[in-house]
Design a protein around this motif. Sequence first.
Motif, PDB file in Angstrom:
ATOM      1  N   THR A 113       2.591   2.290  -3.521  1.00  0.00           N
ATOM      2  CA  THR A 113       1.882   2.312  -4.807  1.00  0.00           C
ATOM      3  C   THR A 113       1.954   3.674  -5.475  1.00  0.00           C
ATOM      4  N   MET A 168      -6.118  -0.529  -7.059  1.00  0.00           N
ATOM      5  CA  MET A 168      -6.459  -0.908  -5.680  1.00  0.00           C
ATOM      6  C   MET A 168      -7.844  -0.409  -5.288  1.00  0.00           C
ATOM      7  N   ARG A 169      -8.178   0.781  -5.762  1.00  0.00           N
ATOM      8  CA  ARG A 169      -9.493   1.359  -5.459  1.00  0.00           C
ATOM      9  C   ARG A 169     -10.605   0.412  -5.935  1.00  0.00           C
ATOM     10  N   THR A 176       0.805  -1.227   0.000  1.00  0.00           N
ATOM     11  CA  THR A 176       0.000   0.000   0.000  1.00  0.00           C
ATOM     12  C   THR A 176       0.836   1.275   0.000  1.00  0.00           C
ATOM     13  N   SER A 190      -6.846   8.036  -0.092  1.00  0.00           N
ATOM     14  CA  SER A 190      -7.693   8.316  -1.253  1.00  0.00           C
ATOM     15  C   SER A 190      -8.240   7.032  -1.883  1.00  0.00           C
ATOM     16  N   ILE A 191      -7.550   5.904  -1.647  1.00  0.00           N
ATOM     17  CA  ILE A 191      -8.022   4.623  -2.191  1.00  0.00           C
ATOM     18  C   ILE A 191      -9.360   4.239  -1.566  1.00  0.00           C
ATOM     19  N   GLU A 240      -2.499   5.705   2.118  1.00  0.00           N
ATOM     20  CA  GLU A 240      -3.135   6.052   0.843  1.00  0.00           C
ATOM     21  C   GLU A 240      -4.641   6.150   1.019  1.00  0.00           C
ATOM     22  N   MET A 256      -2.865   2.775  -7.626  1.00  0.00           N
ATOM     23  CA  MET A 256      -3.909   3.224  -6.685  1.00  0.00           C
ATOM     24  C   MET A 256      -5.295   3.081  -7.315  1.00  0.00           C
ATOM     25  N   ASN A 257      -5.396   3.379  -8.599  1.00  0.00           N
ATOM     26  CA  ASN A 257      -6.684   3.199  -9.283  1.00  0.00           C
ATOM     27  C   ASN A 257      -7.087   1.731  -9.291  1.00  0.00           C
ATOM     28  N   LEU A 313      -4.306   1.543   4.796  1.00  0.00           N
ATOM     29  CA  LEU A 313      -4.791   2.433   3.733  1.00  0.00           C
ATOM     30  C   LEU A 313      -5.110   3.819   4.267  1.00  0.00           C
ATOM     31  N   THR A 366       0.245   6.197  -8.816  1.00  0.00           N
ATOM     32  CA  THR A 366      -1.115   6.615  -9.186  1.00  0.00           C
ATOM     33  C   THR A 366      -1.875   5.523  -9.913  1.00  0.00           C
TER      34      THR A 366
END
Length: 1088
Positions: A190, A198-199, A187, A236-237, A234, A195-196, A230, A192
């Motif tokens: 990662t 993972m989201r 995590t 935002s994920i 990160e 991250m998409n 997370l 960008t």
Amino acid sequence: MMEELEQILSQLTQPDNDIIQQATARLKQAFKDPGIIPALCAVMSGSQNPQIRQSAAVMLRLRVKKHWNKINPNDRESLKAVVLQAFMQEAEHTVQHSLSQLCAVMVKHETPDRWPALLQFLNESTKSSNPHDRQIGLLLLNKVIESNPEPFKPHYSQLLQLFSSVLQDHNNPSALYYCILTLSAITAYTGTEEMNQMRCLMPSVIVALKHLIKADQGQASEAMEIFNELMESEVSIIVPHVADIVRFCLEVGTDTTMSDSLRVKALSCITFLIKLKSKVVLKQKLLNPILQAIFPILTADPPPGEQDPEDEEDGSGDGTNNDNPKHCAAQIIDSMALHMPPTKVFPEIVPLTQACLSSENPYQRKGGLMCLAVLAEGCADHIRTKMLSSVLQTVCQSLSDNNEVVRSAALFALGQFSEFLQPEVNKHCKDLMPLLLGYISSLNEAKVGHITKAFYALENFMENLGADIEPYLPTLMDTMLSALNNTDNLKIKELAVSAIGAIANAAKELLVPYFPPVIESLKGFLTTNTEEMRSLQTQSLDTLATLARTIGKDVFSPLAEECVRLGLNLTDTIDDPDLRRCTYSLYSAVSTVDPDSLTPYLTPITTIMLLALKSTEGITAHVEEDKTYLLLDEEEEDDDEEERNIEDISEDEDETDVHDVAGFSVENAYINEKEDACDALGEIAFSTGPAFQPFLESCFQQVYEMRDFPHEDVRKSAFGAMGQFCQAQHKVWKANPTDENHQALLKLLDVVLVSCLETVWTETERQVVMGILEAMNGIIKTCKEEVFRNPSRLKDISCVIRHVLKKKMICQDGGVDETDDEDHQAEYDAMLQEIAGEGIPLLASAVPADTFYPFLNDLLPLIMSKAKSSCTVADRSFSVGTISEILEALGSVPGGQGVAGRLSNRLLPVLVAGVKDGDAEVRNNSVFGLGCLAQAAGPIVASDYPMMLSVFSNLLAKESDQRVLDNLCAALCRMIMSNVDIVPLEQVVPALLARLPLKEDLEENKTVFSCLAMVYKHSPALVVKGITHLVAASDHVLGHKDINKETQNTLVMLMREVAQNHSTEFQAAVLLLPAEHQAKLSTAITTS
């Protein structure tokens, strides 16, 4: 050698110490053989006993980790092939686990791309159609990535595609478990694009966790750590999935069929989410669903025949257990209070709380009280200003509830209110003190747990009473001294000693008559060295430190050196972090009262504190295998070889050891010791000044190391101490202004301020940022222009203040949500902004006004925006208070008049509106500000005088708050001193004299009497006309312990002149005083 090694490893598993010791000695000898690695490989691959295979794998891992660089390249390739083959053929899970860790260590040295066979195996096994193959492939993948996340970055996108399919494999819980753990591990690394990806995985992760819970709740609890990971790295994920995560966590947290540890994990995730992303929780309308779910947990009855942990009577009176769902439910509410605006929380929480408090069920009533208690810290202003009387009434009624569980909760709530709802809660002293005293006197000594809660409430309430404690002092001290002398229960004695400390904080010199018996008891406790006395001794040191600070220098100084020796004797004979911590506080207190008594002992004192800061004691690494293996491996080399390779080994271990442990834990006692050591070193350095110089550098270096300590309280204290070291060095330089001392100060300022300014941008804990800002404020206040020798520093500090005021720092949720409601925020967020705002007037007083003006111009709108009527009382008070202090500072720096004049058109409307505010504190600050504006801007605001005087005249006619009236008098005086010729003295001076003496804001006596001395020179008749008021006022000021000598001298000089030049009028006014007061005044003005 293989047979011998297998035999040794077999003996190590025998339940016989003699056999184990013999085997250990043989193993150490075997480890000196150059063939040890091939032999371990052979045992690891060929033994029939899985336990021995596992032992060989662990030993090989430790050997490889330390000696990889000594293995020749061909042997390394052979080793890689052997280990991978062993893993592929191994059927036992425990051995697979150890082999996967061995692979991870080897990848650490080799990097994934230099081991293509491993990558090929991982690729094939994780995609295999055989569930078992997938499971062991994911186990190996998890271990090598957890240990080395970064080298795998080029493969992340491919891995995430793999995880997308693995997460659908609901019938293979182990695969789900290793997949989620590996996701957590990558995590923080990662980019960008990943991250998409993972989201998109988050919904699948939640479904996978639900299946994992059915298979293994322990593994599910561990896998749920992904949410915390997370949120921290990160966030935002998960923002788009916050509602789903909250619903899932509530589902688990409220399910009473689940294990407590799993429920605690789920509820803790919600607490953490509220702390880090409260705005998202509010925006997605999750506050009410969370509260509806957790209130039944908070108010649940314990299982039949049991009690809640905090209500259990375990003899020590400390029946606390934080790892239970009920405690977590309270923590969620506490987190809401600390991180959300009260205006959002209270409309949702009050109806639920009221329903609980009116319930017939005692656990419902307890839950309602616990809710009120945990709201007190975070929502103190809201409760104090809007609902204090009603909540206090509820708590007081609950103190006489027929159920002890409810009474205990009421005591806890009262203790919380007393701690956080000051000063308003003290106004209820006459109602609460008799209640608490009655409670203490009627308690059954057998129920120590309940007594402890009663003392908690009493202490917190007493501590802030000040002189109001006086009527209760005889009863209180009789009760406490009786407990010290007449009970055998050590816990009761400890509670009484602690209470005496709280009494001392309030009573100060009033406690002097009771000091001899108290000190005798404390000395007795501190010179008895038995294990059962330890807790009482710790508390005795704590109270002794409080007495040092409060009882008065004359009373305590004769004992100061004896106390220092007592502390050193204790730490020489007893190894206990809590005891040491309290000696640090004692030395610190002594340094403020009698620094000379501490100076001869600075060497042993600083030595023990530096050892505490360096120590790793209390820090536990949770190693996944039996630590015996570590001991064997560490001792296997000859001393001379160890010496030759010590550097290589230590460097290698720094890189790898952290990945061999499941985690670290630090015992609270050792955290507290480090925190108190930092605090004490800072204060001692400042108090002892030049005497501390030989120790400053070594102490600074060690405290500086603590700025990155894992626990936030230690980090905060480290920055506080570094600030005090700067102030200490400034004090030394001022006393002895050599170039060497000056250069030492500038060097120290440079290191400390760079560290402060770097850390505020990256620090996630709000409390630490508050501590750093307070440290910087203290440095600027003391060191002034020395801080700004570096030309970029003014800009850097102003930039930090601006970002805090704009809520753009990481610890403020980073300002991600641009739709944030400016007028409503959590009270602690407001406090952070207040501390930043306090820096503005300090900057204004430290640099020339024209230099600061561009930065001030940038900051003022952010301060002024908080003066709007829609803002909270605390914000409005902060806004006008800061503006006032800025104007006061401008009055004392070059160019200040011009800058104050330029700002007057913007600031006047804000201050005038503040004078008309409904809150007395806002009015008070605004009146003060108008006076400071008149003083700072001088003739530039002359044209505004009629309007200002009209505003003051209207206020004077209706104001009832005494502090506001005192400040009004001072503001009029500032106007007169600044522009005497345009003030209608004939009207203003009589009104001013009629309001004397000042009753609350005694500091303003300096302003008032300086002004009256000036008026007397300008228009003596006006002062003589009000001579009766002036003489009466002087009677209150002369000899007053809270009014400084300079002010009293100004008044004496004025009275002397009036007496000489207008003796008849003066004598007539004096005769109106009582006889003893006449004599006091006469003595004052005739004594030179």
